[in-house]
Design a protein around this motif. Structure first.
Motif, PDB file in Angstrom:
ATOM      1  N   GLU A  78      -9.586  -0.754   2.691  1.00 39.88           N
ATOM      2  CA  GLU A  78      -9.422  -1.717   1.675  1.00 39.88           C
ATOM      3  C   GLU A  78      -9.295  -2.899   1.850  1.00 39.88           C
ATOM      4  OE1 GLU A  78      -7.129   0.094  -1.382  1.00 39.88           O
ATOM      5  OE2 GLU A  78      -8.356   1.885  -1.376  1.00 39.88           O
TER       6      GLU A  78
ATOM      7  N   ALA B  93       0.927  -1.409   0.220  1.00 43.60           N
ATOM      8  CA  ALA B  93       0.139   0.167   0.213  1.00 43.60           C
ATOM      9  C   ALA B  93       0.387   1.317   0.295  1.00 43.60           C
ATOM     10  CB  ALA B  93      -0.902  -0.302   1.239  1.00 43.60           C
ATOM     11  N   TRP B  94       2.162   1.304   0.563  1.00 41.20           N
ATOM     12  CA  TRP B  94       2.706   1.991   0.877  1.00 41.20           C
ATOM     13  C   TRP B  94       3.389   3.125  -0.858  1.00 41.20           C
ATOM     14  CZ3 TRP B  94       7.427   2.570   5.074  1.00 41.20           C
ATOM     15  CH2 TRP B  94       8.184   3.524   4.727  1.00 41.20           C
ATOM     16  N   ARG B  95       3.917   1.258  -0.814  1.00 41.61           N
ATOM     17  CA  ARG B  95       4.181   1.761  -2.749  1.00 41.61           C
ATOM     18  C   ARG B  95       3.408   2.513  -3.346  1.00 41.61           C
ATOM     19  NH1 ARG B  95       6.387  -4.217  -3.541  1.00 41.61           N
ATOM     20  NH2 ARG B  95       8.426  -3.596  -2.118  1.00 41.61           N
ATOM     21  N   SER B  96       1.850   2.244  -3.339  1.00 36.64           N
ATOM     22  CA  SER B  96       0.838   3.178  -4.351  1.00 36.64           C
ATOM     23  C   SER B  96       0.639   4.663  -3.155  1.00 36.64           C
ATOM     24  CB  SER B  96      -0.440   2.033  -4.388  1.00 36.64           C
ATOM     25  OG  SER B  96      -0.878   1.917  -2.914  1.00 36.64           O
ATOM     26  N   THR B  97       0.770   4.786  -2.524  1.00 34.72           N
ATOM     27  CA  THR B  97       0.216   6.151  -1.885  1.00 34.72           C
ATOM     28  C   THR B  97       1.274   6.673  -2.083  1.00 34.72           C
ATOM     29  OG1 THR B  97       0.648   5.195   0.465  1.00 34.72           O
ATOM     30  CG2 THR B  97      -1.741   5.251   0.065  1.00 34.72           C
ATOM     31  N   GLY B  98       2.583   6.548  -1.389  1.00 36.79           N
ATOM     32  CA  GLY B  98       4.098   7.399  -1.374  1.00 36.79           C
ATOM     33  C   GLY B  98       4.365   7.974  -0.349  1.00 36.79           C
TER      34      GLY B  98
ATOM     35  N   ALA C  99      -0.807   7.374   5.263  1.00 34.45           N
ATOM     36  CA  ALA C  99      -1.699   7.009   4.166  1.00 34.45           C
ATOM     37  C   ALA C  99      -1.545   5.997   3.753  1.00 34.45           C
ATOM     38  CB  ALA C  99      -1.571   8.220   2.600  1.00 34.45           C
ATOM     39  N   ALA C 100      -0.784   5.305   3.589  1.00 35.99           N
ATOM     40  CA  ALA C 100      -0.907   3.324   3.516  1.00 35.99           C
ATOM     41  C   ALA C 100      -2.089   3.027   4.205  1.00 35.99           C
ATOM     42  CB  ALA C 100       0.802   3.120   3.436  1.00 35.99           C
ATOM     43  N   ASN C 101      -1.025   3.387   5.834  1.00 30.01           N
ATOM     44  CA  ASN C 101      -2.713   2.205   6.833  1.00 30.01           C
ATOM     45  C   ASN C 101      -3.400   2.643   6.416  1.00 30.01           C
ATOM     46  OD1 ASN C 101      -1.353   0.364   8.882  1.00 30.01           O
ATOM     47  ND2 ASN C 101      -2.571   2.655  10.164  1.00 30.01           N
ATOM     48  N   GLN C 102      -4.432   4.154   6.739  1.00 31.99           N
ATOM     49  CA  GLN C 102      -5.517   4.036   6.247  1.00 31.99           C
ATOM     50  C   GLN C 102      -6.168   3.632   5.085  1.00 31.99           C
ATOM     51  OE1 GLN C 102      -5.146   7.721   6.213  1.00 31.99           O
ATOM     52  NE2 GLN C 102      -5.483   8.640   8.161  1.00 31.99           N
ATOM     53  N   LYS C 103      -5.481   3.386   4.044  1.00 34.49           N
ATOM     54  CA  LYS C 103      -5.855   2.638   2.795  1.00 34.49           C
ATOM     55  C   LYS C 103      -5.758   1.115   2.584  1.00 34.49           C
ATOM     56  CE  LYS C 103      -4.014   1.548  -1.390  1.00 34.49           C
ATOM     57  NZ  LYS C 103      -4.972   1.916  -3.198  1.00 34.49           N
TER      58      LYS C 103
END
Length: 176
Positions: free
Chosen positions: A127, A110-115, A119-123
């Motif tokens: 999801e 997720a971190w790769r997609s959000t940067g 935000a990655a943790n929230q995503k």
């Protein structure tokens, strides 16, 4: 003196690699089995599958984490109790460690997609298909339980005795 230092370093490295091989092989086979189950669960969902290289690296990481956890002073908490105590305790500790690694695996994706980590943790929290995550967690706990059971049997009775109990004497070896 440098030759002795180099020899000592080589011996330590050799010992580390030898200690890493059994859990690495076990977790590599186990995690590839989990990947197969996961692939079957995710068939047709469009969710990307884990590659064999990722699984192998995960097995190496989990094996090293188990060896490091074995160095913790509280890991052999019940040395004089029946085996079930240490097996249960180690299964709990190793499973918690495996759960953290499992979550981090998803978080990194997720971190790769959000940067961004937050935000990655929230995503991820929003999801993730929690039923799939929990199904894999249950399988991980069972695999860790099997690993801990075998390790405690070997620790208590010795490698050769356990090998003989499971597979019998080697061909050509004298039976006792």
């Amino acid at each position: 003196q440098t030759g002795n230092d180099m020899s000592s370093t080589f011996e330590k490295l050799k010992h580390e690699v030898e200690a890493l091989i059994p859990p690495m092989i076990y977790f590599m086979v186990a995690l590839h089995g989990l990947a197969l189950v996961r692939a079957l669960m995710l068939e047709g969902t469009g969710i990307p599958l884990t590659t064999s290289l990722t699984i192998t690296l995960g097995a190496l990481l989990l094996a090293k984490a188990v060896l490091l956890a074995d160095l913790l002073p509280f890991i052999n908490r019940y040395p004089h109790k029946p085996l079930a105590y240490n097996i249960g305790w180690k299964t709990l500790v190793y499973s918690l460690l495996a759960t953290v690694l499992h979550y981090l695996e998803h978080l990194i994706g997720a971190w790769r997609s959000t940067g961004a980590l937050v935000a990655a943790n929230q995503k991820l929290l929003a999801e993730m298909i929690w039923e799939h995550f929990l199904a894999i967690e249950i399988l991980i706990v069972v695999l860790v339980l099997i690993y801990c059971t075998i390790r405690e049997l070997v620790r208590t009775f010795g490698r050769e005795q356990v090998r003989r109990a499971f597979f019998g004497p080697l061909a050509g070896a004298e039976a006792h």
